[in-house]
Every structure is written in structure tokens, then in C-alpha cells.
Design an enzyme around this catalytic site. Sequence first.
Site, PDB file in Angstrom:
ATOM      1  N   GLU A  36     -20.729  -9.963  11.594  1.00  0.00           N
ATOM      2  CA  GLU A  36     -21.791 -11.212  11.492  1.00  0.00           C
ATOM      3  C   GLU A  36     -23.149 -10.822  12.326  1.00  0.00           C
ATOM      4  O   GLU A  36     -23.780 -11.583  12.715  1.00  0.00           O
ATOM      5  CB  GLU A  36     -21.351 -12.391  11.489  1.00  0.00           C
TER       6      GLU A  36
ATOM      7  N   CYS B 281     -16.833 -15.222  10.598  1.00  0.00           N
ATOM      8  CA  CYS B 281     -15.687 -14.695  11.241  1.00  0.00           C
ATOM      9  C   CYS B 281     -14.756 -14.065  10.332  1.00  0.00           C
ATOM     10  O   CYS B 281     -13.714 -13.458  10.497  1.00  0.00           O
ATOM     11  CB  CYS B 281     -15.171 -15.603  12.266  1.00  0.00           C
TER      12      CYS B 281
ATOM     13  N   HIS C  39      -7.370 -17.251  14.549  1.00  0.00           N
ATOM     14  CA  HIS C  39      -8.985 -17.037  15.026  1.00  0.00           C
ATOM     15  C   HIS C  39      -9.045 -17.588  16.211  1.00  0.00           C
ATOM     16  O   HIS C  39      -8.803 -18.814  16.371  1.00  0.00           O
ATOM     17  CB  HIS C  39      -9.829 -17.306  13.753  1.00  0.00           C
TER      18      HIS C  39
END
Length: 430
Positions: free
Chosen positions: A90, A122, A247
Site C-alpha cells: 500500500e 494491509c 495482523h
Amino acid sequence: MTLKDKYNQYTSGISAISIFVPEHYFQLEELAAIRGVEEEKFTVGLGCRKMSVLSPIEDPVTMAAMAGRDLLENNQISPDRIGYLVVGTESAVDESKPIAVYLHEMLGLEDNCRCFDIKNACYAGTAALRTAMAWTMSPASKGRLALVITTDVAYYDLGSPAEPTQGAGACAMLVGPDPGILNLDVTNEAVYTRETMDFWRPSYRNSAIVNGHYSLECYLEALRKTWGMYREMTGYRMSDYDYLLFHTPFPKMAWKAHNLIYKLEGGMKSIGISEEESFKLKVLPSLKAAEEMGNLYTSSIFAAITSLVEFAPLKTGNLIGMFSYGSGSSSEFISGTIGNEISRWSGSTGLSSMLENRTGISYDDYVLYRAAYEQRMKDGYFVNHEPTTSSPIVYLGIRNHKRLYAYALPGKSGVKTIGIQSSQENKLHR
Ligand code: CAA
């Protein structure tokens, strides 16, 4: 043959992994002192210790290329074995040209290698992994392997609440049908998509905009949904997992994620160990990269895998659960079993040595490097720098709206360039 048997013959997953750790970091205790907040807010409340900061000769392309180069070199993978390169990021450096094509050149891949980028906050890294897995299981791969590379700079405004969660880094993974590190579940897809404005970065900005506390709620809602879906599909319970990876925008988020699952699964009564013990056993070993490098966006979940492989006492057959979240939002829960080459990888991913060999920078340098980061997105920025053994791939700047790189191919002498006229002429004639 039943449908189940048909799909059971397919396998895919990660057979080699590498991580790129930038050379410079800034210590969060120092940031706290300068921002006038108690250091425990950053180190305990968020769980962050250091943030990786890019130097003026690094960018998302050089980080990705370094991770890819280490992967191929350290595992003696000849570039002609790679038929597919997908980059999750990103932190695009161009609205049109993919990072993957720069990497194709810098890694010396073959002309008939499919190369492209995926953008999906992400989650892009996991999306990239999924497409690579599908390709390696398709007849089109013809025995060749896929390379998945993730690269990002987590960059927020100075003094903003998100500033202590910044970071930078890249991961590279070799994906194929014989996954010695992590054999991924190819039959179940627990994905969840929901349009929301929790975190975003308009094309005209270097720094992301965050609806901070709301983003935590969105993350946890997505985890609740995908965990429930995957549980329903597979019958796996929390106690079945040896490790749970999340994450990790900041380490405390992984604690919140574990806390949610622990409660959903009935707590101490049904799991049999305390929440603290469960977190320590199942999650903590995967957090080293996040603590030391900060948020790595698309690389976050892969840096968690790398940390686990480096530091945990893994055994072949261990069950690993992974939650990938991308703001905006897309998310997925996926699991995998540890492959039969794990003993070769434990403690040997390169993560420990790269973390040890870094240099801390002062606040003044931190601000200077940020200014360079902003400048080097603009035409006219130029650094005069030759590749060295420790930095064989360097970013030189932008001239005539072209990004300039200098790099040395592994095992070959001489410096090559991208974006500089003579190199283009050479290419036309080769
Ligand atoms: N000692 C110990 N703990 C302290 C403390 C002290 N002196 N002072 C505060 N704390 C604790 C707080 O209690 C809080 O912990 P809990 O959440 O467990 O209650 C923690 O430190 C943070 O404090 P605040 O919530 O007051 O901090 P903040 O409002 O200044 O910022 C943030 C926190 C909103 C997470 C901010 O860092 C941010 O916006 N980060 C970026 C957004 C983000 O990472 N979101 C995650 C989900 S979205 C995603 O995952 C995608 C992605 O990668 C970005």
C-alpha cells in the site's frame, strides 16, 4: 473421486521466507519524551519498542528487492525457477508502473515471468499469497514457483496518535506445492469484506489518515466474523491451535485479538489455561518483528510468521491460525501446518542478526529522514550513491519523472541502473 478427495490432492504454501529490516530505527522512549507522554503509553499501552525508519537511499522498491534477493541467494533458487511474482503493497511508488516490474529486473527474473502488484491495504499481502497459491496449484505453473513479496512504509503525521506505530520493512516468500515451512489450508476461505473509513491514504498524501479507535473496532469485528466462519467450516477450536498470529499494527492489538478469541471460546473454563498463559504460549513469539520494527502493513502477518519461525520451538505438524486485516476493509482467517523442513529454518531466518546489526538514530535524523521521504516523492530529488555489499540496491531519486535505481546483480560484477538513459539504450539493444 469425491469433491473433497479431488481438492485434497492440492497443496500449496510457503517453502522459504526472508525479511528485510531497514538499517535505522528510532527508539520509542525518545519519541515519548519529545512528545511529552509517559513512555509506558508507547511501550506498554501499545507494546512498541522501536520503529524502523528509511534512509534516503531506501524506498519500498529497494526494501522489496533486498528481501527477494536474500530469499533467492540464501536458498540457491535460480531465477528461472520463478514463473510468477506478485507484490502486495500500500506504498506504491507510481500510480501505473508496478513495483513487481522493478523487482523483475533487479532480481534477474526470466522474461516469461508474470509480474503484478496488488493493492488492498494491509490485506494485499494475503491476497497476493492467495493468488500465488492458486497459480502454483494450476497446470499453468508447469513446476515453476511463485514469489510473493510485501513491502511498506507505515507513515503518519508528526505528533499524531498513530506516530508511535510507524514502521517499515519487507518480506519475501517462495510459494509452491512442497511447502517445507508452512502448508496452508487451500480448501477453506473465511473472508469478510465491509466498506468502512477506518484508515485510508488518498493518492495525494504521503501519510495515512486514521480514525484510530474506530479502526480497532473494525479490526475486532472482522476477526470475530472470520474466526466464526473458519470455526464453522473446519471445526477447529482455540485449543487446537499451537500458535495464533494476527495482523499487528502495534503489539497490543495482537493482545486484544487474542483476548477476543479467548472470550469467544469460553475462557479458562473451556480452554483450561489462563488468558495470560495462552497469550504467552500461542501469540508472544510471533510479535518480535512488530515490537522492533513497528507496523509493516502488508508484511505484518508475514513478519509474524518469520518471528515465529525464528524464535518459537516449532515442530512439524503444529497448527497455526492467522488473521489478516486490511482497513477499508478486507480480512481473512486462514490456517496452516508447519512443514517438514522447519528444523532447518528455526533460528535461521536472518531476523535476529538483522535486528542486532541496526543503528539507532537521533530525533533530528528522524525528522531529516522524514523530510527526505517526502522530497524523494518529487521530481528532481537525487542522491549520489553507489551500491555497496551491505546495500546492493539503492534508490537514487527521480529525474524527468523517472525513478532511478542502481543495483548489483547477485554473483555478478558491475553496477546496473534503472531509469538512467544509457541503461535504457542498452536494454533496447540486448
Ligand atoms: N501506561 C500504560 N498504558 C498506558 C499509559 C501509561 N502511562 N497511557 C495510556 N496507556 C494505554 C491506554 O490505556 C491504551 O490501552 P488500551 O487500548 O488497552 O486501553 C493504550 O495505551 C493507547 O492509549 P490511547 O488509546 O489513549 O492512545 P491514542 O488514542 O493516543 O492512540 C491508537 C492509540 C488509536 C491505536 C493510535 O495509535 C492509532 O491511531 N494507531 C493507528 C491505527 C491502528 O493501528 N489501528 C489498528 C486497527 S486498523 C489496522 O490494523 C490497519 C493498520 O495496519 C493500520
